[in-house]
Design a protein around this motif. Structure first.
Motif, PDB file in Angstrom:
ATOM      1  N   UNK A 211     105.866   1.284 -10.460  1.00 19.80           N
ATOM      2  CA  UNK A 211     105.525   0.167 -11.321  1.00 19.80           C
ATOM      3  C   UNK A 211     104.191  -0.438 -10.921  1.00 19.80           C
ATOM      4  N   UNK A 212     103.473  -0.951 -11.910  1.00 16.94           N
ATOM      5  CA  UNK A 212     102.190  -1.598 -11.669  1.00 16.94           C
ATOM      6  C   UNK A 212     102.413  -3.079 -11.372  1.00 16.94           C
ATOM      7  N   UNK A 213     101.993  -3.533 -10.204  1.00 16.89           N
ATOM      8  CA  UNK A 213     102.015  -4.957  -9.885  1.00 16.89           C
ATOM      9  C   UNK A 213     103.405  -5.557  -9.788  1.00 16.89           C
ATOM     10  N   UNK A 214     103.467  -6.822  -9.351  1.00 20.20           N
ATOM     11  CA  UNK A 214     104.768  -7.482  -9.230  1.00 20.20           C
ATOM     12  C   UNK A 214     105.359  -7.777 -10.615  1.00 20.20           C
ATOM     13  N   UNK A 215     106.663  -7.651 -10.700  1.00 18.00           N
ATOM     14  CA  UNK A 215     107.342  -7.893 -11.966  1.00 18.00           C
ATOM     15  C   UNK A 215     107.492  -9.393 -12.197  1.00 18.00           C
ATOM     16  N   UNK A 216     107.188  -9.808 -13.393  1.00 18.26           N
ATOM     17  CA  UNK A 216     107.438 -11.170 -13.844  1.00 18.26           C
ATOM     18  C   UNK A 216     108.130 -11.049 -15.201  1.00 18.26           C
ATOM     19  N   UNK A 217     108.592 -12.148 -15.743  1.00 20.19           N
ATOM     20  CA  UNK A 217     109.274 -12.122 -17.035  1.00 20.19           C
ATOM     21  C   UNK A 217     108.591 -13.066 -18.013  1.00 20.19           C
ATOM     22  N   UNK A 218     108.352 -12.561 -19.229  1.00 20.68           N
ATOM     23  CA  UNK A 218     107.845 -13.385 -20.319  1.00 20.68           C
ATOM     24  C   UNK A 218     109.055 -13.815 -21.157  1.00 20.68           C
ATOM     25  N   UNK A 219     109.070 -15.074 -21.543  1.00 18.87           N
ATOM     26  CA  UNK A 219     110.175 -15.650 -22.289  1.00 18.87           C
ATOM     27  C   UNK A 219     109.837 -15.733 -23.772  1.00 18.87           C
ATOM     28  N   UNK A 220     110.803 -15.365 -24.595  1.00 19.03           N
ATOM     29  CA  UNK A 220     110.637 -15.404 -26.041  1.00 19.03           C
ATOM     30  C   UNK A 220     111.907 -15.941 -26.691  1.00 19.03           C
ATOM     31  N   UNK A 221     111.740 -16.691 -27.753  1.00 19.12           N
ATOM     32  CA  UNK A 221     112.860 -17.088 -28.596  1.00 19.12           C
ATOM     33  C   UNK A 221     112.458 -16.878 -30.040  1.00 19.12           C
ATOM     34  N   UNK A 222     113.440 -16.663 -30.852  1.00 21.94           N
ATOM     35  CA  UNK A 222     113.216 -16.589 -32.284  1.00 21.94           C
ATOM     36  C   UNK A 222     114.475 -17.075 -32.974  1.00 21.94           C
ATOM     37  N   UNK A 223     114.312 -17.927 -33.940  1.00 27.40           N
ATOM     38  CA  UNK A 223     115.410 -18.334 -34.808  1.00 27.40           C
ATOM     39  C   UNK A 223     114.889 -18.204 -36.224  1.00 27.40           C
ATOM     40  N   UNK A 224     115.634 -17.487 -37.027  1.00 23.74           N
ATOM     41  CA  UNK A 224     115.140 -17.255 -38.374  1.00 23.74           C
ATOM     42  C   UNK A 224     116.202 -16.695 -39.280  1.00 23.74           C
ATOM     43  N   UNK A 225     115.760 -16.262 -40.423  1.00 25.09           N
ATOM     44  CA  UNK A 225     116.671 -15.800 -41.460  1.00 25.09           C
ATOM     45  C   UNK A 225     117.382 -14.514 -41.048  1.00 25.09           C
ATOM     46  N   UNK A 226     118.667 -14.487 -41.357  1.00 28.93           N
ATOM     47  CA  UNK A 226     119.455 -13.292 -41.089  1.00 28.93           C
ATOM     48  C   UNK A 226     118.933 -12.095 -41.842  1.00 28.93           C
ATOM     49  N   UNK A 227     118.360 -12.320 -43.028  1.00 23.73           N
ATOM     50  CA  UNK A 227     117.822 -11.186 -43.784  1.00 23.73           C
ATOM     51  C   UNK A 227     116.578 -10.616 -43.114  1.00 23.73           C
ATOM     52  N   UNK A 228     115.723 -11.468 -42.544  1.00 21.59           N
ATOM     53  CA  UNK A 228     114.568 -10.958 -41.789  1.00 21.59           C
ATOM     54  C   UNK A 228     115.036 -10.163 -40.579  1.00 21.59           C
ATOM     55  N   UNK A 229     116.039 -10.704 -39.882  1.00 24.74           N
ATOM     56  CA  UNK A 229     116.563 -10.011 -38.696  1.00 24.74           C
ATOM     57  C   UNK A 229     117.174  -8.665 -39.089  1.00 24.74           C
ATOM     58  N   UNK A 230     117.763  -8.609 -40.257  1.00 22.21           N
ATOM     59  CA  UNK A 230     118.387  -7.375 -40.718  1.00 22.21           C
ATOM     60  C   UNK A 230     117.435  -6.380 -41.350  1.00 22.21           C
ATOM     61  N   UNK A 231     116.166  -6.739 -41.493  1.00 27.59           N
ATOM     62  CA  UNK A 231     115.169  -5.835 -42.083  1.00 27.59           C
ATOM     63  C   UNK A 231     114.448  -5.109 -40.956  1.00 27.59           C
ATOM     64  N   UNK A 232     114.927  -3.905 -40.649  1.00 25.11           N
ATOM     65  CA  UNK A 232     114.385  -3.141 -39.517  1.00 25.11           C
ATOM     66  C   UNK A 232     112.873  -2.955 -39.582  1.00 25.11           C
ATOM     67  N   UNK A 233     112.335  -2.753 -40.770  1.00 21.28           N
ATOM     68  CA  UNK A 233     110.894  -2.474 -40.870  1.00 21.28           C
ATOM     69  C   UNK A 233     110.051  -3.641 -40.364  1.00 21.28           C
ATOM     70  N   UNK A 234     110.547  -4.877 -40.487  1.00 21.89           N
ATOM     71  CA  UNK A 234     109.808  -6.030 -39.969  1.00 21.89           C
ATOM     72  C   UNK A 234     109.823  -6.064 -38.444  1.00 21.89           C
ATOM     73  N   UNK A 235     110.800  -5.388 -37.847  1.00 21.26           N
ATOM     74  CA  UNK A 235     111.043  -5.483 -36.415  1.00 21.26           C
ATOM     75  C   UNK A 235     110.525  -4.275 -35.627  1.00 21.26           C
TER      76      UNK A 235
END
Length: 141
Positions: free
Chosen positions: A1-25
């Motif tokens: 692995x390159x360098x020390x591991x750290x973690x980036x934090x992400x959240x998302x809250x949104x429409x179930x239809x967007x979440x269910x549209x694989x092409x957007x993801x």
């Protein structure tokens, strides 16, 4: 692995239809890097704009505290009564702790509002075990 591991934090809250549209993801979508919807593969957050990063953690305890705080902030809105329970929350936090300990991604997601919304909380390891080729979008500092 390159360098020390750290973690980036992400959240998302949104429409179930967007979440269910694989092409957007998927990164194959031309607008992927600017869309805030949670990607199918957690490591793909690293391909999105660094503006989407909610925090960067070099200490496991701080990352875990953030993860738990995010879940507790919305738990009463989760569709499932079980997912609202202390036992379920504790289970998610314990799983995240194990993932962080081995320098992997910690991921949680819950349906809300009768399935019309989805809430995603993710801590993405960087460098990423599964995607070493991805550049770090924002080194800790």
């Amino acid at each position: 692995m390159k360098g020390p591991v750290h973690h980036h934090a992400y959240t998302w809250i949104g429409s179930g239809s967007d979440y269910g549209t694989d092409s957007l993801r998927r990164p194959t979508n031309a607008q992927f890097s600017t869309l805030s919807v949670a990607p199918i593969e957690p490591a793909n957050w690293l391909l999105k704009s660094p503006k989407m990063i909610k925090g960067t953690f070099t200490e496991a305890a701080a990352a875990l505290a953030w993860f738990e705080e995010q879940i507790r902030a919305y738990a009463q809105s989760f569709d499932s009564d079980y997912q609202k329970s202390e036992a379920a929350i504790r289970s998610h936090v314990d799983g995240a702790q194990e993932s962080i300990k081995i320098q992997r991604d910690a991921v949680g997601g819950w349906w809300m509002n009768g399935g019309s919304s989805f809430y995603s909380v993710q801590l993405v390891a960087c460098p990423n075990f599964f995607r070493l080729e991805y550049a770090c979008p924002q080194p800790p500092g």
